[in-house]
Design a protein around this motif. Structure first.
Motif, short mmCIF file in Angstrom:
data_model
loop_
_atom_site.label_atom_id
_atom_site.label_comp_id
_atom_site.label_asym_id
_atom_site.label_seq_id
_atom_site.Cartn_x
_atom_site.Cartn_y
_atom_site.Cartn_z
N GLY A 16 -26.21 -30.27 24.09
CA GLY A 16 -26.73 -31.41 24.83
C GLY A 16 -26.07 -32.73 24.46
O GLY A 16 -26.71 -33.78 24.53
N ILE A 17 -24.80 -32.68 24.12
CA ILE A 17 -24.05 -33.87 23.71
C ILE A 17 -23.19 -34.33 24.89
O ILE A 17 -22.52 -33.52 25.52
N SER A 18 -23.24 -35.61 25.19
CA SER A 18 -22.42 -36.13 26.27
C SER A 18 -20.95 -35.98 25.91
O SER A 18 -20.57 -36.04 24.73
N PRO A 19 -20.09 -35.79 26.91
CA PRO A 19 -18.67 -35.54 26.61
C PRO A 19 -18.01 -36.67 25.83
O PRO A 19 -18.16 -37.84 26.16
N ARG A 20 -17.30 -36.29 24.78
CA ARG A 20 -16.51 -37.24 23.97
C ARG A 20 -15.05 -37.17 24.41
O ARG A 20 -14.56 -36.11 24.79
N GLU A 21 -14.34 -38.28 24.31
CA GLU A 21 -12.89 -38.21 24.45
C GLU A 21 -12.30 -37.47 23.26
O GLU A 21 -12.86 -37.48 22.15
N ILE A 22 -11.16 -36.82 23.47
CA ILE A 22 -10.51 -36.00 22.45
C ILE A 22 -9.21 -36.67 22.02
O ILE A 22 -8.37 -37.02 22.85
N ALA A 23 -9.05 -36.85 20.71
CA ALA A 23 -7.81 -37.35 20.14
C ALA A 23 -7.28 -36.32 19.15
O ALA A 23 -8.01 -35.87 18.27
N ILE A 24 -6.02 -35.94 19.31
CA ILE A 24 -5.36 -35.02 18.37
C ILE A 24 -4.40 -35.89 17.57
O ILE A 24 -3.26 -36.10 17.98
N ASN A 25 -4.86 -36.43 16.44
CA ASN A 25 -4.02 -37.43 15.79
C ASN A 25 -3.06 -36.86 14.75
O ASN A 25 -2.47 -37.61 13.98
N GLU A 26 -2.87 -35.54 14.79
CA GLU A 26 -1.72 -34.88 14.15
C GLU A 26 -1.40 -33.65 14.98
O GLU A 26 -2.25 -32.77 15.14
N TYR A 27 -0.18 -33.60 15.52
CA TYR A 27 0.21 -32.39 16.24
C TYR A 27 1.66 -32.04 15.92
O TYR A 27 2.48 -32.91 15.65
N ASN A 28 1.94 -30.75 15.94
CA ASN A 28 3.23 -30.11 15.69
C ASN A 28 3.36 -29.69 14.22
O ASN A 28 2.90 -30.38 13.32
N SER A 29 4.02 -28.56 14.03
CA SER A 29 4.17 -27.98 12.70
C SER A 29 5.44 -28.49 12.03
O SER A 29 6.36 -28.98 12.69
N LEU A 30 5.50 -28.33 10.71
CA LEU A 30 6.69 -28.74 9.97
C LEU A 30 7.93 -28.00 10.44
O LEU A 30 9.00 -28.60 10.65
N SER A 31 7.82 -26.69 10.67
CA SER A 31 9.00 -25.90 11.02
C SER A 31 9.50 -26.20 12.43
O SER A 31 10.65 -25.90 12.76
N GLN A 32 8.65 -26.78 13.29
CA GLN A 32 9.04 -27.02 14.68
C GLN A 32 9.13 -28.51 15.02
O GLN A 32 9.44 -28.86 16.16
N MET A 33 8.90 -29.36 14.05
CA MET A 33 8.78 -30.79 14.33
C MET A 33 10.07 -31.38 14.92
O MET A 33 10.02 -32.31 15.73
N ASP A 34 11.21 -30.85 14.52
CA ASP A 34 12.49 -31.41 14.94
C ASP A 34 13.02 -30.83 16.23
O ASP A 34 14.14 -31.15 16.64
#
Length: 581
Positions: free
Chosen positions: A263-281
């Motif tokens: 019963g929680i009203s929708p929150r905005e979503i922030a992904i403030n860390e994305y991508n892995s070390l091996s794929q970052m480049d």
């Protein structure tokens, strides 16, 4: 996440769709840039773009970074502006944090605030980075609460800093919270949330910021937060494992189901860390991430901090030069108008936008090797033929300077039933590509003249849909004047060909029945006043005209109800767009 602590993260079982691709995983880009290999079934795939199917207004959701800005000049504002950054996460005022081998603390949110504001972005403050080490060494509740008070008081004293849009209460509590010494994280969240709210009842609070998405942890966290009236204003988690883009839609769907069940009203979503070390480049991996973040409804997302601060997480070399990934983000940064629907095939994916004011379709793609194609539907208004340009950058990493993209082809192609299929030949699985489609005679204007308010940096206001708006959306609720935390304004980043005085037509709505005003400032200069005579009603637009003196290249134009150094506008007005001529 910090480089010295790379580890394998636990995770929720992915959907069957992702499991079926597991055999391809070893062959695709995540393995290594030293010996890249394409997927088992590489060539002959098509990315489909539907120009008439709008996903959302362009806001460059994926163009953010954790510790992406290293100082007030690193990267320079001129380097940041073409990337259209959306947001950053930076350490708190008074930070003592030494991330990724740094020998001295850097880049606290207040110290870099002017640079980020000039670049048209906002930021979250990561509060636990007040500690010097990672994982954090808990020093007791008295110590933590005093640190919280000091951080909040320092921010409140920065009365000219308007771009703080959240306190990140903790970072990766699933493994950095000291339960033995501090008690449960849920109880610690409640205690800290209440302390911050007693000091600062205005600035949003974001979290829980787990290192991976966990259904069980999210249920436990949200139930406690609901029951203690300490819900975060924005929900945050991290996406850091290889190929996690393939599960992001499942994570979002699961989170939304939890909200409904509690019963929680929708929150905005922030992904403030994305991508892995091996794929970052790997540029194509960045394209995968940008595509799913836009497609599945994140508000903002920040590249992970695996490298040195101030390089925008590998978009620049240590010498401040663009990398291959930089150009993928720069192509993305030039998108305007609306994000439109893309349908991937196999590992070929991309993000596309349509700027109706110039008739430009801008597609950024990658992920497969060999000869593939982009099918663009909905081009009936473009005429019987179109001009198509295909650009490319290699799969090189953060230490390789790429001075410019390679133009693979420029051609005129026939349109059949509103569709053109563009070949993109000789692709590599690690590289990134851009396809630009315009009418055969080129865009309708040589440079961008129309700037939609919903594409701009909207602060303390709301984007709303309307068929009467020039691009289907406009910005309303530009009402706040109280202080730097709640003042309302819209910052437009514009790019003009020459230094001169321009006429600026502001398309607005004013349903008050009397003339309203906003403050107008550009490039940090003094404010003047823009007057908005009444229109037929809210969401019913008219035009008023002013002049602005702009420098060649990028400029920042602010229209404000409230802003530092401005006494405040009168009445109320909504903004649809500005047009320079």
């Amino acid at each position: 996440m910090k480089l010295a602590l790379k580890r394998v993260l636990p995770r929720r079982a992915p959907a069957q769709r992702a499991l079926s691709r597991l055999s391809v995983l070893a062959l695709i880009v995540g393995a290594s840039l030293v010996s890249p290999a394409g997927p088992a079934q590489a060539a002959g795939n098509t990315l489909t773009v539907d120009v008439g199917s709008v996903v959302r207004p362009v806001t460059h959701v994926g163009s953010g970074g954790l510790y992406g800005v290293g100082s007030n000049t690193k990267p320079t504002t001129d380097q940041l502006l073409p990337l259209s950054p959306h947001g950053f996460t930076q350490p708190p005022p008074g930070t003592t944090h030494l991330g990724n081998g740094a020998t001295e603390p850097c880049c606290d949110a207040l110290g870099v605030a002017d640079n980020i504001t000039r670049a048209g972005a906002q930021q979250l403050i990561r509060m636990p980075d007040i500690y010097p080490t990672f994982p954090y060494r808990w020093q007791g509740w008295a110590d933590w609460e005093q640190k919280v008070r000091t951080m909040v008081q320092d921010r409140l004293a920065a009365t000219s800093t308007t771009n703080i849009r959240g306190w990140e209460l903790w970072n990766e509590p699933d493994w950095t919270w000291d339960t033995a010494a501090a008690g449960s994280f849920n109880a610690g969240w409640t205690r800290t949330h209440r302390l911050i709210r007693s000091l600062d009842p205005v600035t949003p609070i974001v979290g829980p910021s787990d290192s991976y998405y966990s259904h069980d942890r999210m249920v436990s966290f949200l139930r406690n937060a609901r029951d203690t009236n300490t819900l975060p204003d924005v929900i945050v988690w991290h996406e850091l494992t290889d190929m996690d883009w393939d599960n992001f839609d499942d994570h979002v769907a699961d989170y939304r189901a939890i909200e409904r069940s509690l019963g929680i009203s929708p929150r905005e979503i922030a992904i403030n860390e994305y991508n892995s070390l091996s794929q970052m480049d790997i540029p194509s991996v960045a394209v995968h991430w940008i595509s799913v973040l836009e497609r599945h409804g994140a508000r903002e997302a920040h590249r992970a901090y695996w490298y040195e601060a101030g390089t925008f997480d590998g978009l620049f070399t240590l010498q401040g030069q663009p990398t291959a990934s930089y150009w993928a983000y720069r192509w993305y940064g030039t998108q305007a108008g609306n994000v439109v629907r893309t349908t991937p095939q196999s590992w070929l994916d991309g993000v596309a936008a349509y700027d109706s004011s110039r008739k430009i379709v801008n597609v950024v793609l990658g992920g497969d090797s060999g000869n593939n194609s982009v099918r663009v539907n909905g081009l009936g208004s473009f005429g019987s033929s179109v001009r198509v340009t295909v650009n490319a950058v290699p799969g090189s990493g953060r230490h390789t300077h790429v001075a410019a993209p390679t133009v693979l082809s420029t051609s005129t192609m026939p349109v059949s039933n509103g569709t053109v299929t563009v070949p993109v030949n000789g692709m590599t699985a690690e590289g990134a590509y851009q396809v630009v489609v315009t009418p055969a005679g080129g865009p309708t204007s040589a440079w961008q003249q129309v700037y939609e308010a919903e594409n701009a940096n909207v602060v303390n206001a709301q984007t709303r849909a309307s068929s009467g708006a020039s691009n289907g959306s406009y910005v309303g609720g530009i009402d706040g004047t109280a202080d730097m935390r709640s003042q309302s304004f819209v910052d437009f980043t514009v790019n003009v060909p020459t230094a001169r005085t321009y006429t600026m037509a502001v398309r607005y709505a004013n349903g008050t029945g009397a003339t309203s005003t906003h403050g107008l400032a550009y490039n940090g200069g003094a404010f003047s006043t823009v007057s908005y005579p009444p229109t037929a009603g809210w969401g019913q637009f008219g035009t008023t005209t002013v002049t602005v003196s702009l420098r060649a290249g990028y400029n920042m134009i602010r229209l404000a109800k409230g802003s530092p150094n401005f006494p405040g506008g009168t009445g109320y007005a909504e903004l649809d767009s500005i047009t320079l001529s």
